[in-house]
Design a protein around this motif. Structure first.
Motif, PDB file in Angstrom:
ATOM      1  N   VAL A   1       0.837  -1.203   0.000  1.00  0.00           N
ATOM      2  CA  VAL A   1       0.000   0.000   0.000  1.00  0.00           C
ATOM      3  C   VAL A   1       0.875   1.258   0.000  1.00  0.00           C
ATOM      4  O   VAL A   1       0.590   2.234  -0.709  1.00  0.00           O
ATOM      5  N   GLY A   2       1.961   1.235   0.777  1.00  0.00           N
ATOM      6  CA  GLY A   2       2.864   2.380   0.807  1.00  0.00           C
ATOM      7  C   GLY A   2       3.461   2.669  -0.559  1.00  0.00           C
ATOM      8  O   GLY A   2       3.556   3.825  -0.979  1.00  0.00           O
ATOM      9  N   ASP A   3       3.858   1.615  -1.270  1.00  0.00           N
ATOM     10  CA  ASP A   3       4.394   1.794  -2.625  1.00  0.00           C
ATOM     11  C   ASP A   3       3.342   2.376  -3.559  1.00  0.00           C
ATOM     12  O   ASP A   3       3.654   3.192  -4.432  1.00  0.00           O
ATOM     13  N   SER A   4       2.093   1.932  -3.411  1.00  0.00           N
ATOM     14  CA  SER A   4       1.021   2.453  -4.270  1.00  0.00           C
ATOM     15  C   SER A   4       0.796   3.941  -4.016  1.00  0.00           C
ATOM     16  O   SER A   4       0.564   4.713  -4.957  1.00  0.00           O
ATOM     17  N   VAL A   5       0.875   4.342  -2.755  1.00  0.00           N
ATOM     18  CA  VAL A   5       0.754   5.773  -2.437  1.00  0.00           C
ATOM     19  C   VAL A   5       1.936   6.537  -3.026  1.00  0.00           C
ATOM     20  O   VAL A   5       1.776   7.618  -3.605  1.00  0.00           O
ATOM     21  N   GLY A   6       3.140   5.972  -2.889  1.00  0.00           N
ATOM     22  CA  GLY A   6       4.321   6.599  -3.468  1.00  0.00           C
ATOM     23  C   GLY A   6       4.202   6.754  -4.978  1.00  0.00           C
ATOM     24  O   GLY A   6       4.624   7.766  -5.549  1.00  0.00           O
ATOM     25  N   TYR A   7       3.606   5.745  -5.635  1.00  0.00           N
ATOM     26  CA  TYR A   7       3.378   5.800  -7.084  1.00  0.00           C
ATOM     27  C   TYR A   7       2.482   6.991  -7.432  1.00  0.00           C
ATOM     28  O   TYR A   7       2.760   7.745  -8.378  1.00  0.00           O
ATOM     29  N   GLU A   8       1.390   7.163  -6.666  1.00  0.00           N
ATOM     30  CA  GLU A   8       0.469   8.267  -6.927  1.00  0.00           C
ATOM     31  C   GLU A   8       1.128   9.617  -6.677  1.00  0.00           C
ATOM     32  O   GLU A   8       0.895  10.583  -7.405  1.00  0.00           O
ATOM     33  N   VAL A   9       1.963   9.683  -5.641  1.00  0.00           N
ATOM     34  CA  VAL A   9       2.703  10.918  -5.363  1.00  0.00           C
ATOM     35  C   VAL A   9       3.576  11.282  -6.558  1.00  0.00           C
ATOM     36  O   VAL A   9       3.601  12.431  -7.015  1.00  0.00           O
ATOM     37  N   GLY A  10       4.301  10.281  -7.073  1.00  0.00           N
ATOM     38  CA  GLY A  10       5.159  10.527  -8.228  1.00  0.00           C
ATOM     39  C   GLY A  10       4.367  10.897  -9.466  1.00  0.00           C
ATOM     40  O   GLY A  10       4.790  11.747 -10.263  1.00  0.00           O
TER      41      GLY A  10
ATOM     42  N   MET B   1      11.791   4.433  -5.739  1.00  0.00           N
ATOM     43  CA  MET B   1      11.344   3.761  -6.958  1.00  0.00           C
ATOM     44  C   MET B   1       9.842   3.898  -7.218  1.00  0.00           C
ATOM     45  O   MET B   1       9.427   4.106  -8.379  1.00  0.00           O
ATOM     46  N   PRO B   2       8.963   3.767  -6.190  1.00  0.00           N
ATOM     47  CA  PRO B   2       7.533   3.922  -6.473  1.00  0.00           C
ATOM     48  C   PRO B   2       7.194   5.282  -7.076  1.00  0.00           C
ATOM     49  O   PRO B   2       6.452   5.368  -8.065  1.00  0.00           O
ATOM     50  N   ALA B   3       7.734   6.360  -6.492  1.00  0.00           N
ATOM     51  CA  ALA B   3       7.455   7.702  -7.012  1.00  0.00           C
ATOM     52  C   ALA B   3       8.038   7.877  -8.408  1.00  0.00           C
ATOM     53  O   ALA B   3       7.424   8.511  -9.277  1.00  0.00           O
ATOM     54  N   LEU B   4       9.222   7.317  -8.645  1.00  0.00           N
ATOM     55  CA  LEU B   4       9.828   7.422  -9.972  1.00  0.00           C
ATOM     56  C   LEU B   4       8.992   6.666 -11.005  1.00  0.00           C
ATOM     57  O   LEU B   4       8.862   7.113 -12.151  1.00  0.00           O
ATOM     58  N   ALA B   5       8.427   5.528 -10.606  1.00  0.00           N
ATOM     59  CA  ALA B   5       7.562   4.777 -11.521  1.00  0.00           C
ATOM     60  C   ALA B   5       6.317   5.587 -11.856  1.00  0.00           C
ATOM     61  O   ALA B   5       5.854   5.589 -13.003  1.00  0.00           O
ATOM     62  N   GLY B   6       5.763   6.280 -10.869  1.00  0.00           N
ATOM     63  CA  GLY B   6       4.608   7.130 -11.124  1.00  0.00           C
ATOM     64  C   GLY B   6       4.956   8.302 -12.017  1.00  0.00           C
ATOM     65  O   GLY B   6       4.201   8.657 -12.930  1.00  0.00           O
TER      66      GLY B   6
END
Length: 205
Positions: free
Chosen positions: A69-78, A126-131
């Protein structure tokens, strides 16, 4: 083991799980989460389970869920504010590592998301960079969930097996992630570097 750690481990089971889950979530959700000890918290959860203070399956479930879930939030932030975050001056000292992470993501896509889970700095950014790169979310989620399950189970079990030897394991594992434990991840990165080196040499010739 420090007195602070002993206090955490002796807290009510629900509080131990809450602390572990929140720290792991924050490390993955915040773009600058590399300053948070998510892996150390997961190991502590395993130690608490070893002492019979909390159920091991519950710790693994909380850590895995918080990671995914934290990675998914990081993805949305990015996805929505990534370029603005990348321009922050506070990141100037880490610009080289950010560029390495972005290059790794551009070349390996979802695999970079999975392997990045095992390196502290990559795990945080990485999650934010992917987003920011607009990777398809379903693709991101597939690799993110796989990495989260593997990482969460391995790190918590390491803490569980370590038990009272937490401090020594934290020094070895907590700094650079479970690359020490998951040799296959290290091998994959090594193979990638060799291939990139050969490709660069061919291009130069």
């Amino acid at each position: 083991m420090s007195g602070i750690v002993d206090h955490i481990l002796s807290a009510p089971a629900w509080l131990v799980l809450t602390i572990v889950g929140l720290v792991v979530f924050a490390e993955d959700a915040l773009f600058i989460g590399f300053v948070l000890p998510g892996e150390t918290a997961a190991i502590l959860g395993g130690v608490a389970a070893n002492r019979g203070h909390v159920p091991l399956p519950a710790v693994i479930a909380v850590v895995v869920a918080a990671a995914v879930v934290g990675d998914s939030v990081g993805y949305e932030v990015g996805k929505y504010v990534g370029p603005r975050l990348l321009s922050w001056h506070v990141l100037d000292k880490r610009r080289k590592r950010l560029d390495q992470a972005r290059d790794f993501l551009a070349r390996r896509g979802g695999v970079a998301v999975l392997l990045g889970r095992w390196v502290a700095f990559f795990r945080a950014v990485m999650p934010a960079l992917a987003g920011t790169a607009r990777m398809r979310y379903l693709k991101f989620l597939a690799f993110n969930a796989t990495g989260g399950v593997m990482w969460g189970a391995v790190v918590v079990v390491v803490g569980y097996v370590a038990g009272a030897s937490y401090a020594r394991v934290e020094r070895v594992v907590g700094r650079d992630g479970a690359l020490v434990v998951l040799a296959v991840a290290l091998l994959a990165l090594l193979v990638w570097r060799v291939r990139e080196h050969r490709r660069s040499r061919r291009a130069a010739q």
